[in-house]
Write a protein that holds these residues in place. Structure first.
Motif, PDB file in Angstrom:
ATOM      1  N   SER A 200       1.102  -1.049   0.102  1.00 54.85           N
ATOM      2  CA  SER A 200      -0.084  -0.011   0.039  1.00 54.85           C
ATOM      3  C   SER A 200       1.101   1.167  -0.057  1.00 54.85           C
ATOM      4  O   SER A 200       2.089   1.031   0.223  1.00 54.85           O
ATOM      5  N   ARG A 201       0.143   2.282  -0.131  1.00 53.91           N
ATOM      6  CA  ARG A 201       1.107   3.465  -0.223  1.00 53.91           C
ATOM      7  C   ARG A 201       1.778   3.979   1.260  1.00 53.91           C
ATOM      8  O   ARG A 201       2.792   4.519   1.177  1.00 53.91           O
ATOM      9  N   GLU A 202       1.164   3.034   2.100  1.00 52.14           N
ATOM     10  CA  GLU A 202       1.948   3.143   3.623  1.00 52.14           C
ATOM     11  C   GLU A 202       3.184   2.209   3.788  1.00 52.14           C
ATOM     12  O   GLU A 202       3.866   2.045   4.894  1.00 52.14           O
ATOM     13  N   GLY A 203       3.329   1.502   2.760  1.00 52.56           N
ATOM     14  CA  GLY A 203       4.358   0.509   2.561  1.00 52.56           C
ATOM     15  C   GLY A 203       4.106  -0.834   3.169  1.00 52.56           C
ATOM     16  O   GLY A 203       5.097  -1.703   3.435  1.00 52.56           O
ATOM     17  N   LYS A 204       2.678  -0.995   3.416  1.00 51.16           N
ATOM     18  CA  LYS A 204       2.368  -2.255   4.179  1.00 51.16           C
ATOM     19  C   LYS A 204       1.715  -3.376   3.332  1.00 51.16           C
ATOM     20  O   LYS A 204       1.146  -3.095   2.226  1.00 51.16           O
ATOM     21  N   LEU A 205       1.844  -4.380   3.531  1.00 47.72           N
ATOM     22  CA  LEU A 205       1.169  -5.678   2.801  1.00 47.72           C
ATOM     23  C   LEU A 205       0.235  -6.411   3.769  1.00 47.72           C
ATOM     24  O   LEU A 205       0.968  -6.872   4.972  1.00 47.72           O
ATOM     25  N   SER A 206      -0.720  -6.941   3.215  1.00 55.47           N
ATOM     26  CA  SER A 206      -1.780  -7.544   4.186  1.00 55.47           C
ATOM     27  C   SER A 206      -1.017  -8.973   4.581  1.00 55.47           C
ATOM     28  O   SER A 206      -0.377  -9.707   3.639  1.00 55.47           O
ATOM     29  N   ASP A 207      -1.638  -9.654   5.363  1.00 54.10           N
ATOM     30  CA  ASP A 207      -1.359 -11.107   5.774  1.00 54.10           C
ATOM     31  C   ASP A 207      -1.634 -11.902   4.677  1.00 54.10           C
ATOM     32  O   ASP A 207      -0.939 -12.701   4.279  1.00 54.10           O
ATOM     33  N   LYS A 208      -2.802 -11.565   3.930  1.00 53.99           N
ATOM     34  CA  LYS A 208      -3.427 -12.227   2.822  1.00 53.99           C
ATOM     35  C   LYS A 208      -2.421 -12.429   1.772  1.00 53.99           C
ATOM     36  O   LYS A 208      -1.947 -13.277   0.775  1.00 53.99           O
ATOM     37  N   ALA A 209      -2.043 -11.101   1.351  1.00 58.00           N
ATOM     38  CA  ALA A 209      -1.208 -10.939   0.253  1.00 58.00           C
ATOM     39  C   ALA A 209       0.214 -11.579   0.459  1.00 58.00           C
ATOM     40  O   ALA A 209       1.062 -12.301  -0.274  1.00 58.00           O
ATOM     41  N   TRP A 210       0.905 -11.506   1.674  1.00 60.98           N
ATOM     42  CA  TRP A 210       2.210 -12.372   2.269  1.00 60.98           C
ATOM     43  C   TRP A 210       1.712 -13.869   1.733  1.00 60.98           C
ATOM     44  O   TRP A 210       2.676 -14.438   1.337  1.00 60.98           O
ATOM     45  N   GLN A 211       0.640 -14.120   2.500  1.00 61.91           N
ATOM     46  CA  GLN A 211       0.548 -15.780   2.261  1.00 61.91           C
ATOM     47  C   GLN A 211       0.362 -15.934   0.766  1.00 61.91           C
ATOM     48  O   GLN A 211       0.948 -16.911   0.332  1.00 61.91           O
ATOM     49  N   LEU A 212      -0.265 -15.379  -0.088  1.00 62.87           N
ATOM     50  CA  LEU A 212      -0.425 -15.569  -1.437  1.00 62.87           C
ATOM     51  C   LEU A 212       1.147 -15.508  -2.216  1.00 62.87           C
ATOM     52  O   LEU A 212       1.249 -16.469  -3.005  1.00 62.87           O
ATOM     53  N   THR A 213       1.900 -14.605  -1.785  1.00 60.91           N
ATOM     54  CA  THR A 213       3.040 -14.430  -2.496  1.00 60.91           C
ATOM     55  C   THR A 213       4.031 -15.535  -2.237  1.00 60.91           C
ATOM     56  O   THR A 213       4.574 -16.243  -3.093  1.00 60.91           O
ATOM     57  N   PHE A 214       3.746 -16.165  -0.829  1.00 58.52           N
ATOM     58  CA  PHE A 214       4.852 -17.353  -0.481  1.00 58.52           C
ATOM     59  C   PHE A 214       4.320 -18.639  -1.198  1.00 58.52           C
ATOM     60  O   PHE A 214       4.837 -19.593  -1.756  1.00 58.52           O
ATOM     61  N   ASP A 215       2.832 -18.638  -1.227  1.00 56.74           N
ATOM     62  CA  ASP A 215       1.930 -19.970  -1.915  1.00 56.74           C
ATOM     63  C   ASP A 215       2.397 -19.958  -3.293  1.00 56.74           C
ATOM     64  O   ASP A 215       2.487 -21.238  -3.856  1.00 56.74           O
ATOM     65  N   VAL A 216       2.518 -18.854  -4.141  1.00 53.66           N
ATOM     66  CA  VAL A 216       2.836 -19.040  -5.482  1.00 53.66           C
ATOM     67  C   VAL A 216       4.269 -19.180  -5.734  1.00 53.66           C
ATOM     68  O   VAL A 216       4.689 -20.070  -6.345  1.00 53.66           O
ATOM     69  N   ASN A 217       4.974 -18.244  -5.142  1.00 56.69           N
ATOM     70  CA  ASN A 217       6.542 -18.233  -5.435  1.00 56.69           C
ATOM     71  C   ASN A 217       7.170 -19.235  -4.847  1.00 56.69           C
ATOM     72  O   ASN A 217       8.662 -19.572  -5.302  1.00 56.69           O
ATOM     73  N   VAL A 218       6.939 -19.832  -3.677  1.00 54.55           N
ATOM     74  CA  VAL A 218       7.681 -20.853  -2.965  1.00 54.55           C
ATOM     75  C   VAL A 218       7.062 -22.000  -3.109  1.00 54.55           C
ATOM     76  O   VAL A 218       7.300 -23.320  -3.331  1.00 54.55           O
TER      77      VAL A 218
END
Length: 730
Positions: free
Chosen positions: A552-570
């Motif tokens: 986000s503009r505040e430089g934050k990423l939601s827990d759901k977005a973190w989870q999806l990033t690792f789910d796909v990329n790892v």
């Protein structure tokens, strides 16, 4: 393909006078050939040949001369063009008879007969480079202007019957003669010549164990004669059809589609490993009613053991198939594997005995002793070849063989070509020389590659690069339509695919498209099942799928977005390799896996925390998987820098945001390509090479890691980043 010719199912007359208007004699020959080759009831893929004796202007004298145009070595009548036909001075061809008559010890299968093939180039008209077929004498020594030599199932059924000569007379009367089996060449041409000299009223000949040849002085008349003879033979066979008693009646019941697929998915990797002990093969499955009627019958074991009759058939299907007598209703898949293992051992021994018994002093070395056709009751046929095209044709040819056996058994009794005659065709020195003239196989010609992310960007480029090297590509993507679009592109470039009867797989040529979500194991299993049913196995995996979710503009990423990033990329890459592991282990064949990480996994920077840490984890996943999968499968990765071109990670809004962030001038009216190019050029200036990184750069590295050029490389991450010194190893 059925050989029947009921009122609803006669071979189609495709001749259209309007299509032949204005055509030259050679062009009409091509037209006739294409019409004949379009129907596999008339001739099989690559089989048969046609000819025309025409008046042409001699480029040396400017005078008219007689020239014989005949389909040359190789090629297929359905797709043949003028360049597929050899052209020879007819007078020179006839003069070869005198040369042959002066040869000592001439006769069938002698060095003198084979040596005559070397004289064909001396008869070439107008420097035509197309090599002449060994069937050239058959056309040259028959006096008619137009000749068709076809391999219709209905006539081969007559040719492969014990009472072949009597049946020919009974069906065709005095209009068609009969010649016993002789290997194609000079002697067979001379024999046919004598037959016509003895009976000038003949319109054609049934060639024992082989096929049909017929002729006329008008090309359309010749074409229609071919069709009428095939129909007449087919109608006679149908009048003798045994109905439910065909092949001795039914012994086993077929399995339902779901049960059949379940067994095949379990069986195919193991079976592919067994038949690929010398070289890798690609498979084609068939389970349509006709092949099931055969494999489920009482007579299947007897007839399969006899082998095929027509030389065109067994050159693809080998001397015989492997039939396993397995009860699909009472015996398990484990029992099937045990019976197949025993059958394969016996088959290899039988083939070795066949070779040792029949070989000559100058015979080529024994070829691969594994079967190319496997027949299983309840399931159908599995055909193998060096690529999908060859395995499909192998399946087609054994279908033809089954129809020949059906016809012969309906009329009389099926007999196969004697083993010595079969060997002398299979290991013919002229055939060996033809094989040696074939271009070398491409690097990945026998490989089956699953490319995840093939719908766009790097994955799409990888799919194209690997297909160029001969790979069979399973184009997989979260977006199934985009995956299929890539598969369609490859099919358009490298050959039209066909649906494989009974598998539910469409477009089963050099590529197929499948949808897959690598975060979902059931979705992965479905994609792997489609891969097995399409090609019989799996050799390599390339994963280019990935996700970048901006903070986000505040430089934050939601827990759901973190989870999806690792789910796909790892986890996604791990899931895929873990599910494919059983296939690799059961095959026992060497393979290679290429994952896609990123130089961001080694470079710390602001604004992509989740993405960068996921790629760092993916880098170590590569090293761990390399250990887990060794020694059978190599695991490596490519690590791109920012790739803008074709990437779904860079939609227009993100590109504009990045251009704004870096204060790069742009216009709102700029196209997507213009905006991407500006951003790519900006990133390029950060590198040592100062050039944008493209999907093609990544594809080249992926190909290298799949090829034998990197056969000793595993557990490595190759940066393809233009030279980002921040990502240098420390």
């Amino acid at each position: 393909m059925s050989a029947t010719a009921t009122k609803e199912n006669k071979v189609d007359n495709l001749w259209d006078d309007s299509a032949t208007k204005g055509l030259t004699g050679v062009e009409r020959l091509v037209y006739r050939s294409n019409c004949l080759g379009a129907d596999q009831r008339i001739t099989n893929t690559g089989g048969g040949n046609t000819s025309a004796k025409l008046r042409e202007i001699d480029p040396l004298t400017g005078k008219e001369v007689d020239v014989m145009w005949v389909k040359g070595s190789g090629g297929d009548l359905r797709t043949s063009k003028q360049e597929n036909f050899s052209s020879l001075y007819y007078s020179k061809l006839l003069a070869l008879q005198e040369i042959y008559d002066n040869q000592p010890e001439r006769g069938p299968k002698t060095p003198a007969e084979d040596a005559m093939v070397g004289y064909f180039p001396h008869c070439t008209f107008n420097l035509n480079p197309r090599a002449s077929s060994i069937d050239t004498p058959l056309h040259a020594f028959l006096p008619a202007k137009h000749i068709d030599h076809m391999h219709p199932n209905s006539v081969i059924a007559i040719a492969a019957s014990r009472r072949s000569e009597e049946l020919t007379k009974e069906i065709f009367g005095d209009s068609v003669g009969w010649v016993p089996w002789l290997r194609p060449g000079f002697e067979l041409g001379l024999l046919m010549q004598r037959k016509v000299q003895e009976n000038p009223s003949l319109d054609g000949l049934v060639m024992g164990q082989h096929g049909l040849i017929n002729w006329a002085d008008d090309d359309r008349e010749c074409y229609e004669l071919t069709l009428s003879l095939i129909d007449k033979a087919a109608e006679y066979i149908e009048s003798k059809d045994k109905g439910e008693a065909t092949f001795g009646g039914q012994k086993y019941d077929s399995l339902g589609e779901e049960a059949r697929y379940k067994i095949l998915v379990d069986l195919l990797p193991w079976l592919r490993g067994q038949v690929c002990q010398q070289k890798k093969f690609v498979g084609t499955l068939q389970s349509d009613p006709k092949i099931l009627r055969f494999v489920n019958s009482n007579d299947a074991a007897r007839l399969a053991e006899l082998g095929t009759s027509c030389p065109d058939h067994f050159l693809r299907t080998k001397i015989k198939p492997l039939y396993v007598d397995w009860n699909p209703q009472e015996e398990s898949t484990d029992v099937l594997k045990e019976k197949l293992a025993a059958g394969l051992t016996q088959y290899r021994q039988d083939y070795k005995t066949y070779y040792e018994t029949c070989k000559h002093e100058n015979s080529p070395a024994m070829r691969d002793p594994n079967p190319t056709v496997v027949l299983i009751p309840g399931i159908g046929m599995i055909a193998w070849g060096k690529n999908k095209s060859e395995s499909r044709v192998t399946a087609e040819f054994y279908n033809c063989a089954v129809e020949v056996m059906r016809g012969a058994e309906a009329m009389d009794e099926y007999i196969a070509l004697p083993q010595q005659e079969a060997f002398d065709i299979e290991y013919w020195l002229l055939e060996e020389a033809k094989l040696k003239r074939m271009p070398p196989e491409k690097e990945l010609a026998r490989s089956i590659v699953l490319v995840v992310g093939a719908g766009s960007g790097i994955g799409k480029q990888v799919a194209h690069r690997l297909a160029k090297e001969g790979a069979h590509v399973v184009c997989a993507d979260l977006n199934a339509e985009m995956a299929q679009a890539t598969a369609n592109e490859l099919t358009e470039i490298y050959g039209q695919g066909i649906g494989v009867a009974g598998t539910g797989i469409s477009g089963c040529g050099p590529a197929i498209g499948v949808g897959v979500d690598i975060t979902n194991r059931e979705s992965i299993q479905a994609a792997l099942q489609q891969t097995l049913l399409a090609y019989g196995g799996l050799d390599n995996i390339v994963v280019t799928a990935g996700v970048f979710l901006p903070p986000s503009r505040e430089g934050k990423l939601s827990d759901k977005a973190w989870q999806l990033t690792f789910d796909v990329n790892v986890r996604g890459s791990y899931n895929l390799v873990d599910e494919a592991r059983r296939i690799f282990e059961q095959q026992g064949l060497e393979g290679s896996i290429v994952l896609t990480t990123s130089v961001n996994g080694a470079v710390s920077k602001k604004g992509s925390l989740a993405y960068d840490t996921s790629k760092a984890a993916a880098n170590h996943l590569v090293r761990e998987l390399a250990i887990e999968m060794a020694p059978l499968v190599r695991v490596n990765a490519i690590a791109p820098a920012t790739v803008i071109e074709g990437s779904t990670m860079f939609p227009r809004d993100r590109v504009i945001a990045s251009l704004t962030k870096y204060e790069i001038p742009f216009e709102e009216s700029d196209s997507d390509n213009q905006l991407c190019s500006k951003l790519a050029d900006f990133y390029a200036q950060r590198t040592l090479t100062k050039r944008p990184i493209t999907p093609a750069d990544q594809a080249e590295a992926a190909y290298f890691l799949l090829s034998q050029k990197s056969s000793k490389t595993t557990g490595q991450i190759i940066n393809v980043d233009g030279g980002l010194h921040e990502a240098f190893q420390r």
